[in-house]
Design an enzyme around this catalytic site. Structure first.
Site, mmCIF file in Angstrom:
data_model
loop_
_atom_site.group_PDB
_atom_site.id
_atom_site.type_symbol
_atom_site.label_atom_id
_atom_site.label_comp_id
_atom_site.label_asym_id
_atom_site.label_seq_id
_atom_site.Cartn_x
_atom_site.Cartn_y
_atom_site.Cartn_z
ATOM 1 N N ARG A 75 0.830 -1.210 0.000
ATOM 2 C CA ARG A 75 0.000 0.000 0.000
ATOM 3 C C ARG A 75 0.866 1.263 0.000
ATOM 4 O O ARG A 75 0.521 2.263 -0.637
ATOM 5 C CB ARG A 75 -0.937 -0.009 1.204
ATOM 6 C CG ARG A 75 -2.097 -0.992 1.055
ATOM 7 C CD ARG A 75 -2.840 -1.154 2.354
ATOM 8 N NE ARG A 75 -4.108 -1.856 2.181
ATOM 9 C CZ ARG A 75 -4.841 -2.327 3.182
ATOM 10 N NH1 ARG A 75 -4.434 -2.147 4.432
ATOM 11 N NH2 ARG A 75 -5.969 -2.951 2.941
ATOM 12 N N ASP A 181 -3.801 -1.329 9.526
ATOM 13 C CA ASP A 181 -4.822 -0.385 9.065
ATOM 14 C C ASP A 181 -5.272 0.523 10.203
ATOM 15 O O ASP A 181 -5.487 1.728 10.007
ATOM 16 C CB ASP A 181 -6.012 -1.123 8.444
ATOM 17 C CG ASP A 181 -6.458 -2.320 9.276
ATOM 18 O OD1 ASP A 181 -5.880 -2.560 10.354
ATOM 19 O OD2 ASP A 181 -7.372 -3.034 8.825
#
Length: 941
Positions: A75, A181
């Site tokens: 990411r 996250d």
């Protein structure tokens, strides 16, 4: 600048990647307005090949191919090149709603939000589950960054992030593999100036069918990463408070002087502790000692920070151990064990033994010993299943093992397990909590099966449960519960009974129920490892088999037969009282109650909410066969107070009530003993889940609606157990009498008459190969009236063979114009019923509609066009697609190829098997059989 950068980390994602990419590239947002950055994170499958193939079509796709580094690394690589105004993180196996990007962007842009939070749901190939824990949060006009509800939604995929804020503070995902996250989100969250909610389902989260539990894949490294991530999350919150409240010099001072700050930080810690206890610590026996010690140390450190109020709340959630004395050594845990699970196995049932043992080893009750025969040690070792709470005893039989374990155990509770049963992860913890709470001698849990994908009670377990619920401790139906494997005993109780494990189980079980204080529950936590039809062989003995077979036989009845009469002990508690708060409520209830005092009329009432003023389907077919006085009361919902009173009065004053759907008034008032309720149901067979297995109302309401049925008519013997479970009624009230409207399919004269009638109005159909397309509705929000199939009708019209004509027969709730324009060979038909058009057709196309059951009686081809199979939100009773009498086509090209090749329109044995399984009672005489029962009762016989 692009409006949105979609960032996806893909690792060995080939199975669902194309489905995910289709949902991303078929957005309503213009391709030029968003970029899709997909990072192939060292995949060893065909992930990169799939991405390259999409790259040829979609210019807004950017591919990064890198060595495997984990989700954070992937990411971050996407963030490094992103150019969108906003960033949207997505997973490579989920499905994005078609207008998700445009809806999110428009809302965030209009409100100038830094962070947008939306909704999502969870799906697998069987069903879709709505998620409601965000409802209160997203309804807020503006969300405070310290709103604690955000702490329970760390997913990135339901959020939109302003990119310049990410770059301003150089925010990246930390190099951890668990809760990364949450660490990223909180860093961004506490830098945000404006957060808004979006009351819209952004995406569908895929839950895999083979996941045994949430914690199945937790490793020591992930536990360490979780601890690291939550240290970062707590530190981010503390730093944010000190920035926003400069009057405090230290976080300790802020905690002491500001209760809001104190409570917020405690919520972060409380969530961390709940996960560490409920997901990590419960895996005690699979963790190495260093990881356990790390975990216990972290738990103890966090407990020191919390106040007594929060600790007390946590303690209530974990009554099986003291938060002030978390055990770190195996020796200490075993000394304090309070459950023994005894499981016998041998080479003949090795596979099921291993499966059952695996379910025992995964229990979230760590204070538990598992006893198995020494003869299985080698096989257990080969499977890598040795662990510290596993004990081996020399034994040559199940009886010998049970006796030895009972004599030697020092735990207060024991279960005598069976290799044919697997145990849900939480069952022993649940049983322990019930046993200490109510001081039961034992708890029985109904055994379930998964023949229809989602668990539901085995028929025999449900019958035994019902017999006990009716207060009969000593009854022959207990032979259907003749197993020890579903019972969680107090050791003292078993020892006091001096159970002889060499005796036949029915005798042992009878003794337990006669002597014990017990609780019998149906919680779906025990699963039978084989097909439901084999359970009778597992449970029955030579003595009990004749009774069980005789009980299950579909015997002839009258409407006076004892087994179909209303049983207050079984159904009386199901009634739902009407509201009685206002004067209007009280007046209505008083008026309705007065109807119960009126004389009962010797009439047959046909009551239905499916049409206004007339009957349809099964009720319409049966009506002419009923003799004597009969009344129709049909009115679609919603009902105004006057209609409600009218329907209530006629229901409470008619001797026989025939219905084909839910009649809500049946759940409010008990009928008189001489009244009878007959449910025809509006559908044949059993396709989609219905009743308590597929309701959109509360389960108590659903069950109350069906509580007073005396007779439920079904289309085949194999469906009796399905309908008994769906309506939560006694199995003997469900009879395979056939489906009234299917009589038409055996009436050649009627079929010819229907053809003439339709051909007279539509002469262009004469000589054509008629294909009927009868789709079911889709739930679009709360709206079922819109139907937009994934078909290019221009192309389909050109592709159909010259003699073919496609007739679209919409579901009655569909109101929109399905076709974009007129076609000579494709038409929407609403003038005659779908049933009429099926009678004259040469082929049926459907999806999830129950029309397949009656159509199969014609022995004509059926094709299943299921373009939305992965996300369709109803479970199936059918073994889908294996049981279907035709093949599934998921896109237009596949369907067209089938339609335009007549040589493929061949019936196989699947059609005959399908009819035999689901429609065996439909022989052209269904109306006669059902009417004979009603007419006889009305004549006083």
């Amino acid at each position: 600048m692009k409006k949105i950068s979609v960032i996806i980390a893909a690792y060995n994602a080939e199975e669902y990647l194309s489905e995910t990419l289709d949902s991303i590239f078929l957005q309503t947002m213009n391709d030029s307005e968003y970029e899709v950055i997909i990072i192939n994170d060292g995949s060893s499958d065909s992930t990169l090949d799939i991405l390259n193939s999409y790259k040829q079509t979609y210019s807004n796709l950017i591919i990064i191919d890198k060595e495997n580094g984990g989700p954070s690394s992937a990411r971050n690589a996407g963030l490094d090149i992103a150019k969108g105004e906003y960033v949207f993180f997505f997973d490579a196996d989920d499905i994005l709603e078609g207008d998700a990007l445009s809806t999110m962007y428009e809302t965030a842009s209009e409100k100038q939000a830094d962070l947008l939070i939306g909704k999502y749901d969870i799906f697998n190939r069987h069903t879709t589950i709505a998620i409601h824990n965000l409802d209160d949060l997203i309804e807020l006009e503006e969300i405070d960054k310290y709103n604690t509800d955000i702490l329970w939604t760390f997913s990135l995929s339901n959020k939109l992030f302003r990119r310049d804020l990410i770059e301003k503070f150089n925010l990246r995902l930390p190099p951890v593999s668990y809760s990364e996250d949450g660490a990223f989100l909180t860093q961004f969250l506490y830098r945000s100036s404006k957060i808004v909610g979006l009351d819209y389902i952004i995406f569908h989260y895929r839950r895999y069918d083979d996941m045994n539990s949430i914690t199945a894949s937790i490793s020591p490294s992930k536990i360490r990463d979780y601890i690291t991530a939550h240290q970062m999350i707590l530190a981010s919150a503390e730093e944010s408070f000190l920035r926003d409240y400069p009057e405090y010099n230290t976080i300790e001072e802020a905690r002491e002087q500001n209760s809001d700050i104190h409570n917020y930080l405690n919520t972060i810690i409380q969530k961390q502790l709940q996960i560490m206890l409920n997901q990590f610590y419960i895996q005690f026996w699979s963790l190495d000692s260093d990881t356990v010690q790390l975990l216990v140390d972290e738990i103890n450190n966090k407990l020191k920070i919390l106040d007594m109020r929060v600790i007390s709340t946590l303690s209530l959630s974990f009554p099986e151990f003291s938060l002030y004395d978390i055990k770190a050594s195996q020796e200490d845990v075993l000394k304090n064990a309070f459950f023994t699970a005894v499981l016998y196995g041998d080479l003949e049932n090795k596979d099921n033994f291993i499966k059952s043992l695996d379910s025992l080893e995964k229990q979230n009750l760590i204070f538990m010993k598992i006893v198995v025969p020494s003869s299985m040690k080698t096989d257990i070792e080969k499977e890598g299943m040795l662990q510290g709470n596993l004990f081996f005893e020399d034994s040559n039989s199940k009886e010998e093992l049970f006796v030895s374990a009972l004599n030697n155990t020092q735990t207060p509770y024991i279960t005598f397990c069976d290799a044919e049963i697997t145990y849900a992860t939480g069952i022993f913890r649940f049983a322990y909590r019930q046993l200490i709470k109510q001081q039961y001698d034992f708890i029985s849990e109904g055994i379930y099966h998964k023949e229809y994908e989602q668990p539901q009670p085995l028929l025999l377990s449900k019958i035994a449960y019902t017999s006990l619920r009716n207060g009969r401790k000593n009854n022959p139906c207990l032979s259907m519960d003749a197993t020890l494997a579903n019972k969680f005993f107090c050791v003292d109780f078993v020892r006091k009974l001096h159970l002889d494990f060499g005796k036949e189980l029915p005798e042992l079980i009878k003794l337990c129920y006669m002597e014990g204080y017990y609780l019998y529950r149906l919680d779906g936590m025990l699963l039978y490892n084989n097909r439901e039809t084999t359970f009778i062989d597992y449970i029955a003995t030579e003595k009990t088999l004749p009774f069980i077979k005789e009980y299950l036989k579909d015997k002839p009845i009258t409407l006076n037969s004892p087994e179909i009469l209303y049983a207050p002990a079984e159904s009386g508690k199901k009634f739902r009282l009407l509201p009685d708060k206002t004067e209007e409520d009280q007046a209505w209830n008083k008026k309705a109650a007065s109807f119960q005092k009126k004389p009962l009329k010797n009439q047959v009432l046909f009551v239905s909410p499916r049409a206004d003023g007339h009957l349809e389907g099964n009720a319409k077919a049966l009506y002419p066969f009923i003799k004597g006085k009969k009344v129709i009361c049909a009115k679609r919902l919603p009902h105004d107070p006057e209609t409600a009173l009218e329907m209530t009065e006629v229901i409470l004053t008619s001797k026989v009530i025939v219905t084909d759907d839910y009649v809500k008034y049946l759940r409010y008032f008990p009928l008189r003993p001489e009244q009878r309720v007959i449910q025809l149901w509006h559908a044949c067979g059993a396709f989609k889940k219905f009743g308590q297995r597929g309701t959109n109302m509360s389960l108590p309401e659903d069950r109350a609606t069906h509580a007073q049925y005396n007779l439920v008519c079904v289309s085949g013997e194999n469906l009796r157990s399905i309908y008994a479970d769906a309506f939560d009624v006694n199995y003997n009230k469900v009879k395979a009498l056939g489906c009234p409207r299917t009589d038409d399919y055996f009436n050649k004269r009627l079929i010819n008459k229907t053809k003439r009638k339709i051909y007279f109005r539509h002469p262009s159909l004469i000589g054509k190969s008629v294909i009927v397309y009868a789709p079911t509705f889709r739930d679009v929000g709360c709206d079922r009236s819109e139907f937009h199939p994934e078909l290019d009708f221009d192309r389909l019209s050109k592709d159909l063979l010259p003699n073919q004509i496609l007739l679209i027969c919409p579901h009655p709730v569909m109101k929109n114009d399905i076709l974009p324009k007129k076609y000579k060979n494709i038409r929407v038909m609403r003038d005659f019923s779908t049933n009429d058009y099926m009678l004259i057709s040469d082929m049926l196309i459907t999806d999830y509609s129950s029309v397949i059951f009656e159509y199969a009686l014609l022995r004509k081809p059926i094709a299943f066009f299921c373009y939305d199979l992965p996300t369709y939100d109803r479970g199936f009773y059918l073994n889908y697609p294996e049981d279907l009498p035709g093949d599934i086509y998921t896109n237009q090209d596949e369907l067209t190829d089938y339609l335009t090749h007549p040589e493929k329109h061949i019936l196989t044995d699947k059609m005959n098997s399908f009819v035999e399984k689901y429609m065996s009672a439909c022989d052209g005489h269904s109306c006669e059989r059902i009417a004979a029962l009603i007419n006889s009762y009305m004549e006083g016989k």
